[in-house]
Scaffold this active site. Structure first.
Site, mmCIF file in Angstrom:
data_model
loop_
_atom_site.group_PDB
_atom_site.id
_atom_site.type_symbol
_atom_site.label_atom_id
_atom_site.label_comp_id
_atom_site.label_asym_id
_atom_site.label_seq_id
_atom_site.Cartn_x
_atom_site.Cartn_y
_atom_site.Cartn_z
ATOM 1 N N GLN A 234 1.399 -0.897 -0.007
ATOM 2 C CA GLN A 234 -0.106 -0.551 0.126
ATOM 3 C C GLN A 234 0.612 1.596 -0.219
ATOM 4 O O GLN A 234 2.204 1.693 0.101
ATOM 5 C CB GLN A 234 -0.748 0.201 1.058
ATOM 6 C CG GLN A 234 -0.527 -0.203 2.754
ATOM 7 C CD GLN A 234 -1.131 -1.088 3.366
ATOM 8 O OE1 GLN A 234 -2.551 -0.798 3.892
ATOM 9 N NE2 GLN A 234 -0.531 -1.256 4.283
ATOM 10 N N HIS A 264 -10.999 4.738 19.016
ATOM 11 C CA HIS A 264 -10.168 3.612 18.574
ATOM 12 C C HIS A 264 -11.161 2.814 20.437
ATOM 13 O O HIS A 264 -11.397 1.527 20.787
ATOM 14 C CB HIS A 264 -8.696 3.402 19.070
ATOM 15 C CG HIS A 264 -8.462 3.214 17.747
ATOM 16 N ND1 HIS A 264 -8.232 4.794 16.808
ATOM 17 C CD2 HIS A 264 -7.933 2.316 16.990
ATOM 18 C CE1 HIS A 264 -7.459 4.176 15.461
ATOM 19 N NE2 HIS A 264 -7.578 2.708 15.982
ATOM 20 N N ASP A 308 -1.233 -8.316 10.996
ATOM 21 C CA ASP A 308 -0.825 -6.667 9.698
ATOM 22 C C ASP A 308 -0.026 -7.498 8.582
ATOM 23 O O ASP A 308 1.158 -7.849 8.797
ATOM 24 C CB ASP A 308 -0.930 -5.528 10.594
ATOM 25 C CG ASP A 308 -1.443 -4.491 9.838
ATOM 26 O OD1 ASP A 308 -2.153 -4.282 10.150
ATOM 27 O OD2 ASP A 308 -0.603 -4.005 8.726
ATOM 28 N N ASP A 360 -10.178 -5.655 12.111
ATOM 29 C CA ASP A 360 -10.065 -3.604 12.199
ATOM 30 C C ASP A 360 -9.449 -3.766 10.403
ATOM 31 O O ASP A 360 -8.379 -3.491 10.070
ATOM 32 C CB ASP A 360 -9.497 -2.963 12.242
ATOM 33 C CG ASP A 360 -9.651 -1.205 13.047
ATOM 34 O OD1 ASP A 360 -10.087 -0.898 11.735
ATOM 35 O OD2 ASP A 360 -8.566 -1.255 13.110
#
Lengths: 498, 497
Positions: A234, A264, A308, A360
């Site tokens: 990205q 959050h 992630d 998320d």
């Protein structure tokens, strides 16, 4: 002729100040604490100029040719200073070192300019006039630069292009001088070739580095871009406007430092506070460490596993001082295990159980990301949640993407989970939705950890009420072989855009 | 993303136009073994060993393995399966590299409906179907198909066209629904099929007679015939053409597919049945020996009560004395290629799908092998490219296929893909090619209900044919049905003693 010479003074003075301003601005953007950054940079820069002035006495021959080479060096170093600093910040740990080395180098070179020029001009002016005129134009140049910088250069050109532009001006002065001082120069052609090469390099810099990143970003983002990096997965962009830092991934806003606490806190606490004594938590996505920051507020937590995809992202948020301040250094906490992997295959090859799972992910803008919102994914995920645990899914906006939101709820229901949808208002996002899912009946927690800015035990229950314009609408479940969600999402957001 | 694409396009513009080095070669080259039967039968070694076994299955494709599956699940374990290649699998063979597994030919199984009981039984056994629900991980992930037309990609395979075309698609779909409820177009085809006038005309003729003349629809139907039968609509029997559209009423959005294509099913069958399989066992002679049959391979001679011949039926005359007449059996040659890409080519329009078809290309498009991956990102891909040689005489096409070298066919593949991906040559680093001379039976006009096909399919005695070509339809379901049916016949024969 004398006036034209003084125009050079004006220009090189402007260039000198611009490089200083760029270094100061960049340092305060990237490191924060602008008073400290500006003070130390101006101090070092002026000191280096003094060093340059002192060194000028050792130059005793071929003054004009030396001056021209000096201008070219200032043009090159100053012109690329901003790009170099961006790169240093993005790719090295030695940003401070590079910053001050550059400031001192540019300062020394700029400090050499005026004394040298004065000596070149001393034949043409009375000493009294020389000092008066040169210093007048020097200060005028500084005034011009200091006004131009905030009004025109930063907003219109951005830092990288501004520096390059002024590098070009330095090189232009050098080239121009080969004509102005034609009578005092031997081997003019060599000098002119050197000028042409430097100009070409700087123009190339504008054409390439700049057009690719900054120009586009500065058009794309409302605020000053302070950081960009293309990772394998990205494009990470940070922007800053006053004390508001925003993170964009592939041009999608991820958070604004002004109100991310609302997002959050709402993402983590309604679910996690409802699992007494939760020990093991899984976070999927969320490489910014902000959800982890909230999770670590529970003393019972023994481990947080963060999965992630993007190692650059997690590294950035574990090392950069500003971002570490934002997430309270959560990613370097000893209880936190960062795993850089694609979430779906990782879950598929893993048997660990968690008391709470935070999902998320980026919104389902395409079929690849859409896989992470399917019955196939949730069925697998549910097998990793302990019996009394919960999972929470960031589920896009129930206001702007209403059918998408309720599609995610339906998808979670389809795999046999009980769902508890809720939403929160985040000013930079608008109304945002989450879904808690588990096998038990949910009761809002009676107590929350201390120090929260938005949530309290008394307002958690309110999040679960939906006003009329966000209540449930009919939607199919999203399946791997029939991803209706991507189509809903596209339709929902298209309706907003028109 | 757009900017990155733009940038990469810019960099390509700057870089030299010289193509990168692309590696690869031909794989399998079965014809080298197969042609031993045709050309040099006498030089094959005489076996030193004799084996007595009640049943011998010849051919280790899906038909042969399904015969084995049936024998085994009926508790009959006294048989061997002889496969000429080093690995069984036939059209379900597959390969693997560091990026993904990939198919070499058959790459999907349509979701079987309630009429396809045998296929559903297998699916239940393999865990694909549980309590009446399909496991979505084995169903093709979205998006399934896209079509390249007018310079960009569109979702779905049906070409968009003139306003009137839409009406024709609707009418065509209605006609197919009518055939579907007629109960005549079934899987397996023998369940509901009966001799029909539709077998006497071509699919193209049927379209003409029913006033389907939209160019998009004509292309689509012709594409379906090339893809499923390796023949043009003008040569395909209308009965077979309609069967493709009217034979299935799936209960979920499919098809079933895996990165390695039907290799996924193959491996599970082999895991269970591998102990019966003898590879590198080229059967070069089958003859009667009193009440028994003798099956000769270079390594051993088998004496069996029943032989199940699951190899392609056209090979029978090269192997056996008194073979039935099989000259009506015509097969389409195919070429498949697996391409390794380390950069996704630049393109416009709808995002990459599992099946990617280029309108009016000579090929059939490509399937992205690692589309069926749980990962959201990838930086390398395997594409399986398919083309059938539908135009012209199969024998001539086979010569064409064999005569040219790898570079020729590699260029043909890349040129075809370049229609949709102009920079394909900068993205591909490897192209492996499989030349399949007799890839699939061709249901040309009159073949489905021909006397010859029905005679071979209904064959009695102790030599039972089992290849999918007996159905005139080269699909997994028919191969399985023929294999299972042959196994049942063999068992009946043996029980009669």
């Amino acid at each position: 002729m004398p006036f034209l010479l003084l125009v050079s003074v004006f220009l090189i003075a402007a260039c000198g100040l611009i490089y200083e301003l760029i270094a100061g601005t960049l340092a305060s953007y990237l490191l924060g604490d602008s008073v400290f950054q500006f003070s130390t940079i101006i101090g070092s820069y002026l000191f280096a100029m003094g060093v340059g002035s002192f060194l000028s006495k050792y130059i005793d021959r071929a003054l004009v040719a030396r001056f021209i080479y000096l201008e070219l060096m200032v043009g090159l170093v100053g012109g690329f200073s901003s790009s170099l600093l961006f790169l240093a910040f993005a790719y090295t740990e030695a940003f401070h070192l590079v910053l001050y080395l550059l400031v001192i180098l540019v300062g020394i070179l700029v400090g050499l300019e005026i004394p040298l020029l004065m000596r070149i001009l001393k034949e043409r002016f009375e000493f009294r006039d020389l000092v008066a005129h040169v210093l007048t134009f020097d200060y005028l140049g500084a005034l011009g630069a200091s006004l131009l910088f905030p009004i025109l250069l930063v907003p219109k050109l951005g830092l990288a292009r501004s520096a390059l532009l002024f590098g070009i001006i330095n090189a232009g002065v050098a080239l121009w001088s080969t004509f102005l001082f034609a009578d005092q120069l031997r081997r003019r052609v060599n000098l002119q070739i050197a000028c042409a090469l430097v100009l070409a390099a700087l123009l190339g810099g504008v054409g390439l580095a700049d057009r690719i990143s900054d120009a586009a970003d500065n058009n794309l983002y409302a605020d000053e871009v302070i950081f960009t990096r293309n990772t394998r997965y990205q494009r990470i962009v940070l922007t800053r406007w006053k004390d508001d830092v925003r993170l964009f991934l592939n041009s999608h806003l991820q958070f604004s430092s002004r109100d991310e606490y609302r997002y959050h806190e709402a993402l983590v606490h309604p679910g996690l506070a409802a699992v007494p004594g939760a020990r093991h938590v899984l976070v999927l996505g969320g490489g910014d460490g902000l959800a982890v920051r909230e999770i670590l507020k529970y003393p019972s937590i023994e481990s947080v596993t963060l999965v992630d995809l993007d190692s650059e992202m997690t590294r950035l948020f574990s090392t950069q001082p500003f971002l570490k301040r934002l997430n309270h250094g959560s990613l370097t906490d000893s209880r936190v295990h960062v795993i850089n992997a694609d979430a779906f295959p990782w879950l598929d090859t893993n048997a660990k159980m968690f008391d709470f799972v935070v999902v998320d992910f980026p919104d389902p803008t395409n079929y690849s990301l859409g896989k992470l919102y399917t019955t196939g994914f949730y069925r697998l995920l549910a097998r990793h949640v302990s019996r009394n645990g919960w999972l929470v899914v960031q589920s896009t906006s129930p206001m702007f993407a209403r059918q998408s939101y309720w599609c995610i709820v339906e998808t979670l229901k389809r795999v046999g989970l009980r769902t508890y949808p809720y939403h929160v208002y985040v000013p930079s996002f608008g109304e945002w939705g989450f879904v808690l899912a588990g096998t038990n009946s949910y009761e809002p927690p009676a107590a929350l950890p201390g120090g929260l800015r938005f949530l309290s035990a008394s307002n958690v229950a309110e999040l679960f009420h939906f006003p009329n314009d966000m209540t449930a609408v009919a939607a199919e479940a999203n399946r791997l072989n029939d991803q209706v969600l991507v189509r809903y999402y596209e339709r929902d957001w298209r309706a907003i855009a028109h | 993303m757009n900017r990155r694409l733009f940038l990469s396009a810019g960099l390509i513009g700057l870089s030299s136009k010289a193509d990168r080095r692309i590696e690869g070669g031909f794989v399998f080259e079965d014809q080298k073994t197969g042609h031993l039967l045709r050309d040099r039968k006498k030089t094959l070694p005489r076996p030193a060993r004799e084996v007595r076994v009640p049943v011998v299955i010849v051919g280790g494709g899906i038909a042969g393995l399904s015969a084995a599956w049936e024998l085994d699940r009926r508790g009959f374990r006294d048989f061997v399966l002889l496969e000429m290649n080093p690995r069984a699998g036939g059209n379900s063979r597959w390969g693997e590299n560091t990026i993904s597994r990939y198919p070499w030919a058959a790459h999907y199984l349509p979701v079987p409906d309630h009429g396809a009981t045998l296929v559903r039984e297998l699916c239940q056994e393999l865990g694909l179907l549980k309590d009446g629900a399909w496991d979505e991980r084995h169903l093709c992930f979205s998006p399934q198909e896209r079509l390249f037309q007018y310079g960009q990609w569109y979702e779905g395979l049906e070409p968009t066209g003139a306003p009137g075309a839409h009406e024709q698609y609707r009418r065509f779909e209605e006609a197919m629904s009518g055939f579907r409820v007629s109960g005549e177009f079934t899987i397996p085809m023998e369940r509901g099929g009966k001799p029909s006038e539709l077998d006497r005309i071509s699919m193209a003729e049927w379209l003409r007679r029913n006033r389907f003349d939209a160019p998009g629809l004509a292309w689509y139907v012709n594409y379906a015939c090339r893809d499923d039968y390796g023949a043009t609509a003008a040569e395909t029997s209308a009965w077979a053409g309609i069967h493709y559209f009217a034979s299935r009423a799936p209960d979920d959005k499919g098809p079933l597919t895996w990165p390695e294509g039907n290799g996924w099913i193959l491996e599970r069958l082999l895991a269970k049945l591998g102990r019966y399989v003898r590879t590198n066992a080229l059967v070069y002679r089958i003859r009667k020996d009193g009440p028994r049959m003798r099956v000769t391979t270079p390594e051993a001679e088998y004496s069996a009560e029943v032989v199940i011949y699951a190899a392609p039926t056209f090979t029978a005359p090269y192997v056996m004395e008194n073979a039935p007449r099989v000259d009506d059996f015509e097969y389409s040659p195919w070429l498949t290629a697996n391409l390794v890409l380390d950069r996704w080519p630049s393109e416009r329009g709808f995002e990459p799908a599992w099946d990617n078809v280029i309108l009016r290309s000579p090929g059939l498009g490509y399937v992205v092998a690692n589309h069926q991956s749980l990962a959201t990102r990838s930086d390398a891909w395997v594409w399986t490219y398919y083309t059938s040689f539908a135009e012209g005489a199969p024998a001539q096409n086979r010569r064409w296929l064999i005569e040219h070298d790898w570079t020729y066919w590699r260029n043909a593949v890349l040129d075809d893909l370049a229609r949709a991906h102009p920079d394909i040559r900068q993205c591909v680093r490897r192209v492996d090619i499989f030349r399949i001379g007799h890839a699939m039976i061709r249901p040309k006009v009159g073949f489905i209900w021909s006397q010859q096909r029905q005679a071979v399919a209904g064959g009695k005695g102790n030599l039972v044919f089992a290849n999918s070509d007996l159905s005139g339809l080269s699909i997994f379901e028919e191969a399985q049905y023929r294999g299972v049916t042959a196994a049942r016949r063999a068992l009946r024969r043996i029980s009669r003693g």
